[in-house]
Write a protein that holds these residues in place. Structure first.
Motif, PDB file in Angstrom:
ATOM      1  N   PHE A 125       0.813  -1.215   0.000  1.00 39.98           N
ATOM      2  CA  PHE A 125       0.000   0.000   0.000  1.00 39.98           C
ATOM      3  C   PHE A 125       0.848   1.267   0.000  1.00 39.98           C
ATOM      4  O   PHE A 125       0.435   2.283  -0.548  1.00 39.98           O
ATOM      5  CB  PHE A 125      -0.989  -0.004   1.172  1.00 39.98           C
ATOM      6  N   LEU A 126       2.037   1.195   0.577  1.00 38.34           N
ATOM      7  CA  LEU A 126       2.936   2.354   0.535  1.00 38.34           C
ATOM      8  C   LEU A 126       3.273   2.712  -0.911  1.00 38.34           C
ATOM      9  O   LEU A 126       3.316   3.881  -1.279  1.00 38.34           O
ATOM     10  CB  LEU A 126       4.208   2.084   1.334  1.00 38.34           C
ATOM     11  N   GLY A 127       3.470   1.699  -1.743  1.00 39.21           N
ATOM     12  CA  GLY A 127       3.725   1.939  -3.161  1.00 39.21           C
ATOM     13  C   GLY A 127       2.566   2.673  -3.819  1.00 39.21           C
ATOM     14  O   GLY A 127       2.768   3.550  -4.666  1.00 39.21           O
ATOM     15  N   SER A 128       1.345   2.334  -3.420  1.00 38.05           N
ATOM     16  CA  SER A 128       0.151   3.006  -3.953  1.00 38.05           C
ATOM     17  C   SER A 128       0.118   4.467  -3.525  1.00 38.05           C
ATOM     18  O   SER A 128      -0.247   5.351  -4.308  1.00 38.05           O
ATOM     19  CB  SER A 128      -1.119   2.307  -3.469  1.00 38.05           C
ATOM     20  N   ILE A 129       0.496   4.716  -2.287  1.00 36.94           N
ATOM     21  CA  ILE A 129       0.533   6.087  -1.769  1.00 36.94           C
ATOM     22  C   ILE A 129       1.566   6.904  -2.552  1.00 36.94           C
ATOM     23  O   ILE A 129       1.287   8.020  -2.984  1.00 36.94           O
ATOM     24  CB  ILE A 129       0.837   6.099  -0.254  1.00 36.94           C
ATOM     25  N   LEU A 130       2.751   6.337  -2.739  1.00 38.43           N
ATOM     26  CA  LEU A 130       3.793   7.029  -3.498  1.00 38.43           C
ATOM     27  C   LEU A 130       3.339   7.301  -4.928  1.00 38.43           C
ATOM     28  O   LEU A 130       3.590   8.372  -5.476  1.00 38.43           O
ATOM     29  CB  LEU A 130       5.086   6.211  -3.494  1.00 38.43           C
TER      30      LEU A 130
END
Length: 70
Positions: A52-57
Motif C-alpha cells: 500500500f505504501l507503493g500506492s501512496i507514493l
C-alpha cells in the motif's frame, strides 16, 4: 499510465497518509473494515504496487494527493 482511481479510493489514500488505520478509516467513512481492505487491495492492483505504501507514493507522484494539505 493512469490508474483510474475513484474519488473514494483517493480519499482512502489521503486518510492513510494521515496515518489512520483501516478501522479508523472505516469508522470515519461509515463502512466496514473489510470494505476498506478491499479498497486498499483494488488500489494496489490499479497502481501495480506490491504494497500500500507503493500506492501512496504513486498517488503523490501523479499529483492525486496533495501532501501539503494533509
Amino acid at each position: 499510465f493512469d490508474a483510474g482511481l475513484s474519488k473514494r479510493e483517493i480519499e482512502i489514500i489521503e486518510m492513510a497518509c494521515r496515518e489512520l488505520s483501516s478501522s479508523e478509516i472505516a469508522e470515519r467513512l461509515f463502512i466496514a473494515v473489510r470494505t476498506v481492505e478491499t479498497h486498499r487491495k483494488r488500489i494496489m492492483e490499479k497502481t501495480n504496487s506490491k504494497n500500500f505504501l507503493g500506492s501512496i507514493l504513486y498517488a503523490i507522484r501523479k499529483g492525486m494527493v496533495d501532501i501539503e494539505n494533509l
